[in-house]
Motif scaffolding. Structure first.
Motif, PDB file in Angstrom:
ATOM      1  N   LEU A  91      79.426  37.645  19.550  1.00  0.00           N
ATOM      2  CA  LEU A  91      80.757  38.226  19.391  1.00  0.00           C
ATOM      3  C   LEU A  91      80.712  39.748  19.406  1.00  0.00           C
ATOM      4  N   ARG A  92      79.613  40.298  18.899  1.00  0.00           N
ATOM      5  CA  ARG A  92      79.521  41.755  18.811  1.00  0.00           C
ATOM      6  C   ARG A  92      79.388  42.404  20.183  1.00  0.00           C
ATOM      7  N   SER A  97      81.377  46.677  23.450  1.00  0.00           N
ATOM      8  CA  SER A  97      81.677  47.215  24.772  1.00  0.00           C
ATOM      9  C   SER A  97      83.123  47.680  24.859  1.00  0.00           C
ATOM     10  N   ALA A  98      84.059  46.865  24.361  1.00  0.00           N
ATOM     11  CA  ALA A  98      85.481  47.232  24.399  1.00  0.00           C
ATOM     12  C   ALA A  98      85.742  48.480  23.577  1.00  0.00           C
ATOM     13  N   LEU A  99      85.123  48.578  22.401  1.00  0.00           N
ATOM     14  CA  LEU A  99      85.306  49.761  21.550  1.00  0.00           C
ATOM     15  C   LEU A  99      84.765  51.017  22.232  1.00  0.00           C
ATOM     16  N   ARG A 125      86.722  42.360  28.537  1.00  0.00           N
ATOM     17  CA  ARG A 125      85.820  42.182  27.389  1.00  0.00           C
ATOM     18  C   ARG A 125      86.513  41.423  26.265  1.00  0.00           C
ATOM     19  N   LEU A 126      87.778  41.747  26.001  1.00  0.00           N
ATOM     20  CA  LEU A 126      88.512  41.065  24.932  1.00  0.00           C
ATOM     21  C   LEU A 126      88.814  39.620  25.300  1.00  0.00           C
ATOM     22  N   LEU A 132      84.730  33.259  23.772  1.00  0.00           N
ATOM     23  CA  LEU A 132      83.591  32.949  22.919  1.00  0.00           C
ATOM     24  C   LEU A 132      84.034  32.330  21.596  1.00  0.00           C
ATOM     25  N   ILE A 133      85.068  32.917  20.996  1.00  0.00           N
ATOM     26  CA  ILE A 133      85.559  32.399  19.722  1.00  0.00           C
ATOM     27  C   ILE A 133      86.038  30.959  19.882  1.00  0.00           C
TER      28      ILE A 133
END
Length: 294
Positions: A91-92, A97-99, A125-126, A132-133
């Motif tokens: 998840l990270r 990457s988005a941040l 990315r989001l 993934l979630i």
């Protein structure tokens, strides 16, 4: 008359001895059960006198069943712990990457066109993070409940290309590349999309972390669907023997922060989908082969 009395006396004595032996046997069984309940052991009950063999046999059968259930419970709990350990990393990655792209837009002097491109990357990315979630919820149900994965007819080439595209920038930033060999552009297979994507992701990601040079990927469908991942890597026979073990990491992967779960999960999911996975190393080239029925 005397003979009858003697016979009755002998019979009574025999019955008394049998009762004493059975009482001793029951006492021995009770004592052994108390010892087994306080020890973590695979020992079974032993018959001391042979007067309660059927009882001892039945109790031993139940003990074996209980231990089998306990092992299965431990396996499922361990599988869930694996998944939770791996979730934080998976998840990270898209979140970080988005941040990073958000910080670039906020602080860098870039054109509106460049901002638009960066926003598109952030959206990708989001969306990846959301996928993934959602996948983790499905995976947890499959692993914890022994649920059979839901399958559908899908194109494995498209899923493999999606995984490669996801890692393409990471490979390029390290001066590496990914080549895909696919002589048949449209293939069909009955599988679970989320699990198949996770398998491909783990194998491409593992090659990124622990390999070097070009990653050669091929996908060919004949009597079975074969997907091969091949890249230079420092690996030995011992590593190959344990490469799919849970939490197994080589000296190289330890220095790169590997969790030892990527290939283990790939193997688990491959087998849950009815496929086969194997690894080999020859002349410093590491190869993973996947096979699925079509």
């Amino acid at each position: 008359m005397i003979a009858v009395i003697v016979m009755l006396a002998v019979l009574a004595a025999v019955l008394g001895v049998i009762c004493l032996l059975q009482r001793y046997e029951l006492y021995s069984v009770e004592k052994q059960l108390k010892e087994l309940s306080t020890e973590n052991t695979n020992n079974l009950l032993r018959s001391s006198t042979g007067t309660a063999d059927r009882l001892v046999t039945e109790i031993n059968r139940l003990l074996k069943e209980i231990r089998k259930i306990r092992v299965e419970h431990t396996r499922k709990s361990h599988a869930m712990e694996q998944m939770m350990t791996n979730i934080s990393h998976d998840l990270r990655t898209p979140l970080t990457s988005a941040l990073g792209y958000i910080d670039l837009i906020r602080n860098a002097d870039i054109s509106e066109e460049e901002k638009k491109r960066e926003l598109e990357v952030i959206e990708q990315r989001l969306m990846r993070l959301e996928e993934l979630i959602n996948s983790f919820f499905e995976f947890s149900k499959i692993i914890s409940g022994g649920k059979i994965p839901e399958k559908e007819v899908l194109d494995p080439v498209g899923i493999l290309e999606e995984s490669i595209v996801h890692y393409f920038d990471d490979y390029e930033s390290r001066g590496r590349c990914i080549s895909l060999y696919c002589p048949q552009r449209r293939l069909k297979i009955s599988s679970n999309r989320s699990m198949l994507l996770r398998i491909f992701d783990n194998l491409v990601g593992n090659a990124l972390k622990h390999g070097s040079g070009e990653l050669k990927v091929s996908i060919v469908q004949e009597d079975v669907l074969r997907v091969t991942f091949e890249n230079p890597a420092e690996i030995n026979e011992l590593d190959i023997e344990h490469i799919f073990d849970e939490f197994y990491t080589t000296d190289i992967s330890r220095t790169k922060g590997g969790t030892g779960l990527g290939l283990a999960i790939a193997k688990q999911f491959t087998e849950m989908l009815g496929g086969r996975i194997e690894a080999k190393a020859e002349d410093s080239v590491f190869t993973v082969l996947l096979e699925f029925n079509v």
